[in-house]
Design a protein around this motif. Sequence first.
Motif, mmCIF file in Angstrom:
data_model
loop_
_atom_site.group_PDB
_atom_site.id
_atom_site.type_symbol
_atom_site.label_atom_id
_atom_site.label_comp_id
_atom_site.label_asym_id
_atom_site.label_seq_id
_atom_site.Cartn_x
_atom_site.Cartn_y
_atom_site.Cartn_z
ATOM 1 N N LYS A 1 0.473 -1.415 -0.140
ATOM 2 C CA LYS A 1 -0.396 -0.084 -0.302
ATOM 3 C C LYS A 1 0.391 1.267 -0.021
ATOM 4 C CE LYS A 1 -3.972 -1.996 2.212
ATOM 5 N NZ LYS A 1 -5.062 -1.996 3.106
ATOM 6 N N ASP A 2 1.950 1.177 1.150
ATOM 7 C CA ASP A 2 3.211 2.208 0.650
ATOM 8 C C ASP A 2 3.555 2.150 -0.602
ATOM 9 O OD1 ASP A 2 2.092 2.933 3.568
ATOM 10 O OD2 ASP A 2 4.051 2.078 4.638
ATOM 11 N N THR A 3 3.710 1.435 -1.128
ATOM 12 C CA THR A 3 4.106 1.337 -2.697
ATOM 13 C C THR A 3 3.552 2.775 -3.864
ATOM 14 O OG1 THR A 3 6.004 -0.487 -1.589
ATOM 15 C CG2 THR A 3 5.967 0.100 -4.297
ATOM 16 N N ILE A 4 2.423 1.971 -3.945
ATOM 17 C CA ILE A 4 1.121 2.119 -4.523
ATOM 18 C C ILE A 4 0.695 3.907 -4.087
ATOM 19 C CG2 ILE A 4 -1.157 2.316 -5.706
ATOM 20 C CD1 ILE A 4 0.925 -0.090 -6.622
ATOM 21 N N ARG A 5 0.990 4.160 -3.137
ATOM 22 C CA ARG A 5 0.828 5.322 -2.498
ATOM 23 C C ARG A 5 2.019 7.001 -3.421
ATOM 24 N NH1 ARG A 5 1.307 5.734 2.643
ATOM 25 N NH2 ARG A 5 3.238 6.864 2.443
ATOM 26 N N ASN A 6 3.111 5.584 -2.738
ATOM 27 C CA ASN A 6 4.246 6.502 -3.681
ATOM 28 C C ASN A 6 4.712 6.335 -4.734
ATOM 29 O OD1 ASN A 6 7.519 6.961 -3.679
ATOM 30 N ND2 ASN A 6 7.729 6.424 -2.145
ATOM 31 N N ILE A 7 3.668 6.023 -5.723
ATOM 32 C CA ILE A 7 4.037 6.042 -7.120
ATOM 33 C C ILE A 7 3.074 6.946 -7.351
ATOM 34 C CG2 ILE A 7 3.249 4.596 -9.566
ATOM 35 C CD1 ILE A 7 4.054 2.062 -8.169
ATOM 36 N N LYS A 8 1.957 7.298 -6.933
ATOM 37 C CA LYS A 8 0.944 7.780 -7.409
ATOM 38 C C LYS A 8 1.080 9.514 -6.793
ATOM 39 C CE LYS A 8 -3.790 5.076 -6.646
ATOM 40 N NZ LYS A 8 -4.946 4.834 -5.876
ATOM 41 N N GLN A 9 1.831 9.374 -5.417
ATOM 42 C CA GLN A 9 2.760 10.864 -5.412
ATOM 43 C C GLN A 9 3.005 11.333 -6.917
ATOM 44 O OE1 GLN A 9 4.031 9.911 -1.855
ATOM 45 N NE2 GLN A 9 1.995 10.399 -0.019
ATOM 46 N N ASN A 10 4.205 10.294 -6.425
ATOM 47 C CA ASN A 10 5.703 10.734 -8.107
ATOM 48 C C ASN A 10 4.944 11.129 -9.428
ATOM 49 O OD1 ASN A 10 7.526 10.295 -5.459
ATOM 50 N ND2 ASN A 10 8.033 7.738 -6.248
ATOM 51 N N LEU A 11 3.443 10.038 -9.649
ATOM 52 C CA LEU A 11 2.936 10.501 -10.983
ATOM 53 C C LEU A 11 2.731 11.813 -10.936
ATOM 54 C CD1 LEU A 11 1.507 6.959 -12.399
ATOM 55 C CD2 LEU A 11 3.312 8.248 -13.066
ATOM 56 N N PHE A 12 2.164 12.187 -9.814
ATOM 57 C CA PHE A 12 1.624 13.597 -9.659
ATOM 58 C C PHE A 12 2.640 14.793 -9.698
ATOM 59 C CE2 PHE A 12 0.034 17.333 -7.048
ATOM 60 C CZ PHE A 12 -1.055 17.563 -7.644
ATOM 61 N N TRP A 13 3.210 14.607 -9.007
ATOM 62 C CA TRP A 13 3.895 15.511 -8.944
ATOM 63 C C TRP A 13 4.670 15.518 -10.666
ATOM 64 C CZ3 TRP A 13 4.321 19.162 -5.967
ATOM 65 C CH2 TRP A 13 3.665 19.287 -4.863
ATOM 66 N N ALA A 14 5.528 14.755 -10.915
ATOM 67 C CA ALA A 14 6.167 14.517 -11.979
ATOM 68 C C ALA A 14 5.111 15.592 -13.463
ATOM 69 C CB ALA A 14 6.204 12.901 -12.567
ATOM 70 N N PHE A 15 4.030 15.106 -13.203
ATOM 71 C CA PHE A 15 3.133 15.655 -14.263
ATOM 72 C C PHE A 15 2.611 16.763 -14.131
ATOM 73 C CE2 PHE A 15 0.773 11.399 -14.850
ATOM 74 C CZ PHE A 15 0.776 11.123 -16.668
ATOM 75 N N GLY A 16 2.411 17.629 -13.312
ATOM 76 C CA GLY A 16 2.628 18.775 -12.428
ATOM 77 C C GLY A 16 3.780 19.531 -12.869
ATOM 78 N N TYR A 17 4.936 18.707 -13.386
ATOM 79 C CA TYR A 17 5.482 19.825 -13.238
ATOM 80 C C TYR A 17 6.247 19.957 -14.728
ATOM 81 C CZ TYR A 17 11.238 20.102 -14.102
ATOM 82 O OH TYR A 17 12.271 20.605 -14.474
ATOM 83 N N ASN A 18 5.982 18.733 -15.992
ATOM 84 C CA ASN A 18 5.961 18.783 -16.810
ATOM 85 C C ASN A 18 4.465 19.206 -17.427
ATOM 86 O OD1 ASN A 18 8.131 16.811 -17.379
ATOM 87 N ND2 ASN A 18 6.960 14.907 -17.073
ATOM 88 N N THR A 19 3.981 19.639 -16.818
ATOM 89 C CA THR A 19 2.677 20.436 -17.446
ATOM 90 C C THR A 19 3.041 21.980 -17.351
ATOM 91 O OG1 THR A 19 0.797 18.747 -16.288
ATOM 92 C CG2 THR A 19 0.188 21.393 -17.135
ATOM 93 N N ILE A 20 3.953 22.545 -15.663
ATOM 94 C CA ILE A 20 4.351 23.981 -15.965
ATOM 95 C C ILE A 20 5.799 24.117 -16.509
ATOM 96 C CG2 ILE A 20 5.653 25.219 -14.329
ATOM 97 C CD1 ILE A 20 3.743 24.222 -12.145
ATOM 98 N N GLY A 21 6.254 23.181 -16.842
ATOM 99 C CA GLY A 21 7.773 23.153 -17.523
ATOM 100 C C GLY A 21 7.832 23.527 -19.091
ATOM 101 N N ILE A 22 6.562 22.028 -19.359
ATOM 102 C CA ILE A 22 6.578 21.806 -21.222
ATOM 103 C C ILE A 22 5.979 23.564 -21.399
ATOM 104 C CG2 ILE A 22 5.251 21.534 -23.309
ATOM 105 C CD1 ILE A 22 4.813 18.240 -21.740
ATOM 106 N N PRO A 23 4.853 24.138 -20.936
ATOM 107 C CA PRO A 23 5.086 25.431 -21.456
ATOM 108 C C PRO A 23 6.005 26.355 -22.057
ATOM 109 C CG PRO A 23 3.148 25.178 -20.465
ATOM 110 C CD PRO A 23 4.406 23.606 -20.395
#
Length: 180
Positions: free
Chosen positions: A158-180
Amino acid sequence: KFYLNGPAVRAKVSELADHGYTPLIFASAKKVLAYFGVADSIKENAPEVIGQLKGLGVKTIMLTGDNEKAARQIAEKVGVDRAKGNLLPEDKQSLVDSIAKREVIGMVGDGINDAPALAAADIGIAIGNGTDVAIESADIVLMKNDLMDVPTAIKLSKDTIRNIKQNLFWAFGYNTIGIP
């Protein structure tokens, strides 16, 4: 076989089962020679493990080849929600299959009799000192013979899945801001 149905034998068999034993009867062609009960020993930390699993929201069901009364007796001692006895390996697999149609199911086992159900479960967990067949059928193998590793493995996953979801959130957020 008439002598096996005598009231004294039935009473003793019932008494053994009521105390958590699977009764065995040895008989000749004419009379009962001996009867006694056998039982698996309950691991001393089993009630604590079941408590932790319930704390994680896990419903517990014990599937065993032992007789029904013995299964209920053991389930009551350790706090298992439900118990089903007198099961052959294919019966265990069938029950796991039917539950898996409605919800995610994990199966913990260590023997040849558990192998089909371990393979049928969404997540099969074999205890490390189990048979080779059980170990090969499972998705997860716990290396030690410690039931406490079951809730630990569930928490870790459960901790691993939570960590994966958090990492995906931050990666998508970073890329959404960084791409423009």
